[in-house]
Design a protein around this motif. Structure first.
Motif, mmCIF file in Angstrom:
data_model
loop_
_atom_site.group_PDB
_atom_site.id
_atom_site.type_symbol
_atom_site.label_atom_id
_atom_site.label_comp_id
_atom_site.label_asym_id
_atom_site.label_seq_id
_atom_site.Cartn_x
_atom_site.Cartn_y
_atom_site.Cartn_z
ATOM 1 N N ILE A 127 0.843 -1.208 0.000
ATOM 2 C CA ILE A 127 0.000 0.000 0.000
ATOM 3 C C ILE A 127 0.873 1.252 0.000
ATOM 4 O O ILE A 127 1.921 1.287 0.645
ATOM 5 C CB ILE A 127 -0.914 0.004 1.259
ATOM 6 N N CYS A 128 0.440 2.288 -0.705
ATOM 7 C CA CYS A 128 1.135 3.563 -0.652
ATOM 8 C C CYS A 128 0.763 4.259 0.651
ATOM 9 O O CYS A 128 -0.419 4.420 0.955
ATOM 10 C CB CYS A 128 0.740 4.430 -1.848
ATOM 11 N N SER A 129 1.762 4.620 1.422
ATOM 12 C CA SER A 129 1.488 5.199 2.742
ATOM 13 C C SER A 129 0.944 6.625 2.631
ATOM 14 O O SER A 129 0.453 7.181 3.601
ATOM 15 C CB SER A 129 2.738 5.167 3.612
ATOM 16 N N ARG A 130 1.013 7.209 1.438
ATOM 17 C CA ARG A 130 0.495 8.576 1.287
ATOM 18 C C ARG A 130 -0.935 8.592 0.754
ATOM 19 O O ARG A 130 -1.794 9.252 1.306
ATOM 20 C CB ARG A 130 1.400 9.403 0.368
ATOM 21 N N CYS A 131 -1.202 7.821 -0.327
ATOM 22 C CA CYS A 131 -2.536 7.918 -0.925
ATOM 23 C C CYS A 131 -3.376 6.645 -0.754
ATOM 24 O O CYS A 131 -4.566 6.645 -1.044
ATOM 25 C CB CYS A 131 -2.434 8.284 -2.409
ATOM 26 N N GLY A 132 -2.766 5.559 -0.314
ATOM 27 C CA GLY A 132 -3.540 4.332 -0.063
ATOM 28 C C GLY A 132 -3.702 3.438 -1.280
ATOM 29 O O GLY A 132 -4.346 2.394 -1.207
ATOM 30 N N HIS A 166 7.642 3.037 -5.329
ATOM 31 C CA HIS A 166 7.213 4.178 -6.136
ATOM 32 C C HIS A 166 5.725 4.031 -6.418
ATOM 33 O O HIS A 166 5.280 2.996 -6.914
ATOM 34 C CB HIS A 166 8.010 4.253 -7.433
ATOM 35 N N CYS A 167 4.977 5.070 -6.059
ATOM 36 C CA CYS A 167 3.537 5.012 -6.263
ATOM 37 C C CYS A 167 3.173 5.649 -7.599
ATOM 38 O O CYS A 167 3.483 6.815 -7.848
ATOM 39 C CB CYS A 167 2.808 5.706 -5.116
ATOM 40 N N ASP A 168 2.501 4.861 -8.445
ATOM 41 C CA ASP A 168 2.110 5.370 -9.765
ATOM 42 C C ASP A 168 0.946 6.346 -9.661
ATOM 43 O O ASP A 168 0.745 7.178 -10.544
ATOM 44 C CB ASP A 168 1.720 4.193 -10.677
ATOM 45 N N ALA A 169 0.197 6.244 -8.585
ATOM 46 C CA ALA A 169 -0.978 7.121 -8.437
ATOM 47 C C ALA A 169 -0.606 8.526 -7.976
ATOM 48 O O ALA A 169 -1.036 9.510 -8.555
ATOM 49 C CB ALA A 169 -1.970 6.487 -7.470
ATOM 50 N N CYS A 170 0.227 8.619 -6.920
ATOM 51 C CA CYS A 170 0.519 9.958 -6.370
ATOM 52 C C CYS A 170 1.982 10.366 -6.526
ATOM 53 O O CYS A 170 2.363 11.476 -6.190
ATOM 54 C CB CYS A 170 0.106 10.048 -4.906
ATOM 55 N N GLY A 171 2.800 9.469 -7.016
ATOM 56 C CA GLY A 171 4.195 9.808 -7.266
ATOM 57 C C GLY A 171 5.132 9.667 -6.078
ATOM 58 O O GLY A 171 6.314 9.997 -6.169
HETATM 59 ZN ZN LIG Z 1 0.432 7.052 -3.563
#
Ligand SMILES: [Zn+2]
Length: 389
Positions: free
Chosen positions: A316-321, A335-340
């Motif tokens: 899970i991305c700890s910033r955007c989920g 690396h999160c593709d959704a929020c960068g």
């Molecule tokens: Zn994210």
């Protein structure tokens, strides 16, 4: 505040004999002076003199020791403590809190009290009259400010209850931290602390594997094989010592600063990663660390929160989920593709672990806390490899 820690003792045969003598002699002294105080009480109860004092009996004990020389083998503090306890029993009776004192039986709990003169020496607890020191269960750190030790036997097992003055303050309501356990790194915390396993420990673990392989090739019953067994045992022992020391340093530093520690369920973690060759070795260290941190948190009224397998902390991305399904074990950066978001993989996992813990304890997710620099400084001073992310 006074706290107690119970440790298992491993006396050798001659120490067992001396321990039994202590139990027996303390019981003897208690009963001997109970008899004397009984008679005194019976004679004087009418003239309102209630009884002998503890000091009267202590004086009498000195002369008794001249008569019963075997009492000199026993720590005199422990004998005196029997008199203090007897006195307490009488006082409690006089205040009508308890019944008249009873004789102690062999069937009762066997114990004696030591109030000073103890020392710790490596893995041994030195108490007066036991000059060699008695071995105790590894993994239990003996605290510094010991006030009193109660040595007791439970069937065929011996224990020491160590009462000590603790300056631990309560940590209830302090900060929360998530810990990601790893194979590459020993652990990573949600506030950005990465602790590496000891190089020296790794080296020894490799050596152990080599020597174990050699052992498997030796002829059974041969002199060569026996020597190799000892060699392997010694490496095992060294690894255990190093791991314990390491575990203490890390667990103390973390337990000192937080009120809640969130950690993944170890068995589950093991199951998910059991294809990894380093697993069993890492697991052993982890299991011990988990126990250490748990009791160190308990000392401070802090808590440990365990989260289970349905919480995929690493994906899970700890910033955007957002969930990243294609994360491999070899990907060290998340690396999160959704929020960068781009972040150390273990740190991302540790933050998720903390956040899941926060939800479990019923609190919202706060802003990221800065690195606990005191913890990092303390650990690097202790010779550990620490990085702040
Ligand atoms: Zn994210």
């Amino acid at each position: 505040m006074i706290k107690a820690l119970k440790v298992r003792l491993y006396p050798d045969e001659s120490q067992k004999i001396l321990l039994e003598k202590h139990f027996g002699s303390c019981r003897f002294v208690y009963n001997h002076f109970l008899d004397i105080r009984n008679k005194y009480y019976a004679e004087h109860r009418k003239d309102r003199k209630k009884g002998l004092t503890v000091f009267d009996t202590m004086k009498m004990l000195t002369s008794l020791k001249k008569e019963k020389v075997w009492l000199n083998e026993i720590n005199s503090q422990s004998l005196q403590h029997s008199l203090v306890e007897l006195d307490k029993a009488f006082r409690s009776f006089f205040k009508k809190n308890t019944d008249y004192p009873n004789f102690r039986s062999k069937k009762d709990n066997q114990y004696f009290i030591v109030s000073s003169g103890f020392k710790k020496d490596g893995k041994k607890l030195i108490i007066p009259k036991f000059t060699e020191g008695i071995g105790y269960r590894d993994g239990s750190p003996i605290p510094e400010n010991i006030k009193q030790i109660v040595v007791a036997r439970d069937v065929d097992r011996y224990f020491a209850s160590i009462h000590y003055e603790s300056d631990d303050e309560t940590h209830k309501g302090r900060g929360i931290i998530g810990i990601d356990i790893g194979i590459k790194s020993f652990l990573t915390t949600s506030d950005g602390l990465k602790i590496e396993p000891l190089n020296a420990l790794r080296k020894r673990e490799k050596r152990l594997k080599r020597q174990q392989k050699k052992l498997s090739r030796k002829v059974k019953g041969s002199e060569n094989r026996n020597r190799q067994i000892v060699r392997v045992q010694k490496i095992h022992q060294k690894i255990r010592d190093m791991r314990t020391d390491f575990g203490h340093k890390v667990s103390t530093a973390i337990a000192k600063h937080y009120g809640t520690v969130v950690i993944e369920d170890l068995n589950v973690q093991g199951m998910q990663r059991n294809h990894h060759p380093a697993k069993s070795i890492a697991d052993q260290g982890w299991y011990q660390f988990r126990k250490m941190i748990e009791y160190k948190l308990q000392w401070r009224d802090a808590e440990i929160v365990e989260i289970g397998r349905f919480d995929p902390s690493s994906k899970i991305c700890s910033r955007c989920g957002n969930t990243k399904h294609e994360l491999k074990l070899s990907d060290r950066v998340y690396h999160c593709d959704a929020c960068g978001l781009t972040m150390d993989r273990d740190l991302n996992a540790a933050i998720n672990i903390r956040n899941i813990g926060l939800i479990k304890v019923g609190k919202g997710i706060p802003e990221l806390t800065p690195v606990e620099s005191a913890t990092a400084a303390e650990l690097s001073k202790g010779g550990l490899r620490v990085a702040t992310l």
